[in-house]
Design an enzyme around this catalytic site. Structure first.
Site, mmCIF file in Angstrom:
data_model
loop_
_atom_site.group_PDB
_atom_site.id
_atom_site.type_symbol
_atom_site.label_atom_id
_atom_site.label_comp_id
_atom_site.label_asym_id
_atom_site.label_seq_id
_atom_site.Cartn_x
_atom_site.Cartn_y
_atom_site.Cartn_z
ATOM 1 N N GLU A 99 0.772 -1.252 0.000
ATOM 2 C CA GLU A 99 0.000 0.000 0.000
ATOM 3 C C GLU A 99 0.809 1.313 0.000
ATOM 4 O O GLU A 99 0.498 2.253 0.699
ATOM 5 C CB GLU A 99 -0.949 0.030 1.219
ATOM 6 C CG GLU A 99 -1.846 -1.183 1.313
ATOM 7 C CD GLU A 99 -2.755 -1.161 2.530
ATOM 8 O OE1 GLU A 99 -2.657 -0.273 3.383
ATOM 9 O OE2 GLU A 99 -3.609 -2.073 2.611
ATOM 10 N N GLU A 108 -6.388 -10.747 -0.582
ATOM 11 C CA GLU A 108 -7.197 -10.440 0.604
ATOM 12 C C GLU A 108 -8.688 -10.364 0.264
ATOM 13 O O GLU A 108 -9.420 -9.524 0.744
ATOM 14 C CB GLU A 108 -6.726 -9.120 1.239
ATOM 15 C CG GLU A 108 -5.241 -9.085 1.554
ATOM 16 C CD GLU A 108 -4.804 -7.833 2.268
ATOM 17 O OE1 GLU A 108 -5.660 -7.114 2.806
ATOM 18 O OE2 GLU A 108 -3.581 -7.559 2.318
HETATM 19 O O1 LIG Z 1 -9.253 -1.862 2.155
HETATM 20 C C1 LIG Z 1 -8.534 -0.876 2.734
HETATM 21 C C2 LIG Z 1 -9.010 0.451 2.773
HETATM 22 C C3 LIG Z 1 -8.237 1.421 3.378
HETATM 23 C C4 LIG Z 1 -7.029 1.098 3.949
HETATM 24 C C5 LIG Z 1 -6.560 -0.214 3.916
HETATM 25 C C6 LIG Z 1 -7.313 -1.197 3.298
HETATM 26 C C7 LIG Z 1 -6.871 -2.637 3.263
HETATM 27 N N1 LIG Z 1 -5.725 -2.959 4.084
HETATM 28 C C8 LIG Z 1 -5.589 -4.407 4.343
HETATM 29 C C9 LIG Z 1 -6.708 -4.809 5.221
HETATM 30 C C10 LIG Z 1 -6.570 -5.432 6.378
HETATM 31 C C11 LIG Z 1 -5.225 -5.698 6.947
HETATM 32 O O2 LIG Z 1 -5.250 -6.820 7.819
HETATM 33 C C12 LIG Z 1 -4.245 -5.961 5.818
HETATM 34 O O3 LIG Z 1 -2.952 -6.194 6.347
HETATM 35 C C13 LIG Z 1 -4.184 -4.755 4.876
HETATM 36 O O4 LIG Z 1 -3.336 -5.088 3.789
#
Ligand SMILES: Oc1ccccc1CN[C@@H]1C=C[C@@H](O)[C@H](O)[C@H]1O
Length: 331
Positions: free
Chosen positions: A133, A240
């Site tokens: 990210e 994910e």
């Molecule tokens: O869908 C999003 C919207 C905004 C910020 C981050 C995300 C996703 N971010 C994810 C989600 C959960 C965590 O456990 C993961 O490590 C991360 O990669």
């Protein structure tokens, strides 16, 4: 043991089927996990703050439990994640006077972290989300501002991949991000990864987090993203996957169970998604859900804290939902 056809068998010719787990769910969801999945990812236990709370202290106990569970059941393990702006300790970026450290100090710290963590699981973890990210969601800028960019501009990204490759030359190294199917963010991710490839940085895949919902992204946008990333010649993985029953901006918190229409819409969407993924199985090497069943999902706390969500193929009692049957019928 569940009676339904195993997802890992249905898609054995296409891609690995994975699930995010915790040190608790490898116990509470053991039967479901071993029956349907052939890959797992630690949802939190391998993040920087979880394994390296102080510069001189590593805490691997829970990560080890998850790797041991995978080894016991012959499951693959994805490592998540080495460089990220979230769930990372402040000490990494600061000196004793609480000032931001130099680039050289940051690089030595993250190199040591990667060497220690990737080295520990060499041979057990086949793929790592090396960088997570870093692309900015809005505006013209390519990278989101963070302590990483404050100290090291954009150089830390290539460094992370080089350190991970040095620690385990056999591991597959991924760049991982969300909103990966939004055209604007898709093009930024493409630009970043292409620049890394053009400079000979060791990167092997792109992780599409695939945190989707009943309303978006469109199948056209998903297809366009797969096509765009695949044009780089890298392998792709959904890392994910979950399908929230709420739009991201919908903050309603009145439901104690999903409305029937939601489960039908979810089944429709999951079926269409897996039809599309099968079409690209030559470039998609794994599909990992961010959880195995609705009794544990990060979406019951994000974006609305304490607001229950039902984003996965199995319900809170690990029974198949309509979406499971529609996906299983693609066998
Ligand atoms: O869908 C999003 C919207 C905004 C910020 C981050 C995300 C996703 N971010 C994810 C989600 C959960 C965590 O456990 C993961 O490590 C991360 O990669």
């Amino acid at each position: 043991v569940p009676a339904e056809s195993a997802l890992k068998d249905i898609f054995a010719e296409d891609f690995h089927i994975g699930a995010a787990v915790s040190s608790k769910t490898i116990k509470s969801q053991e039967s479901l996990l071993t029956h349907h999945f052939n890959s797992i990812t630690a949802e939190n236990e391998m993040k920087f703050a979880s394994v390296h709370p102080e510069e001189e202290l590593y805490t691997f106990e829970e990560a080890d439990q998850i790797v041991d569970f995978a080894r016991k059941h012959g499951m693959a393990v994805r490592g998540h994640t080495l460089v990220w702006h979230n769930q990372t300790t402040d000490w990494l970026f600061r000196d004793k006077q609480n000032q931001l450290v130099s680039k050289a100090v940051l690089y030595e710290r993250i190199r040591s972290h990667i060497q220690t963590v990737v080295g520990r699981y060499k041979g057990d973890i086949y793929a790592w989300d090396v960088v997570n990210e870093v692309i900015a969601d809005d505006g013209e800028q390519l990278l989101r501002t963070s302590s990483w960019t404050e100290i090291a501009g954009d150089e830390f990204i290539a460094k992370a991949f080089e350190y991970a490759h040095a620690a385990d030359p056999n591991a597959l190294l991924f760049y991982n991000d969300y909103n990966e199917s939004h055209p604007s963010k898709r093009d930024k991710i493409y630009t970043l990864v292409k620049s890394l490839l053009d400079r000979g940085v060791p990167i092997h895949g792109i992780g599409l987090q695939a945190h989707w919902n009943l309303f978006n992204p469109s199948l056209d946008d998903i297809r366009a993203a797969i096509e765009k990333y695949a044009s780089l010649g890298l392998q792709l993985q959904l890392t994910e996957l979950d399908v929230s029953v709420f739009r991201f901006e919908d903050k309603r918190a009145d439901l104690t169970e999903p409305e029937p229409g939601m489960l039908e819409q979810q089944a429709e969407f999951y079926e269409a998604v897996f039809k599309l993924l099968k079409e690209y199985s030559d470039v998609i090497s794994a599909v990992t859900f961010w959880g195995a069943a609705d009794d544990h999902t990060w979406l019951s706390d994000f974006p609305v804290r304490g607001r229950k969500n039902w984003p996965l193929l199995f319900d809170e009692r690990h029974r198949p939902k309509p979406a499971y049957y529609r996906v299983a019928a693609l066998a």
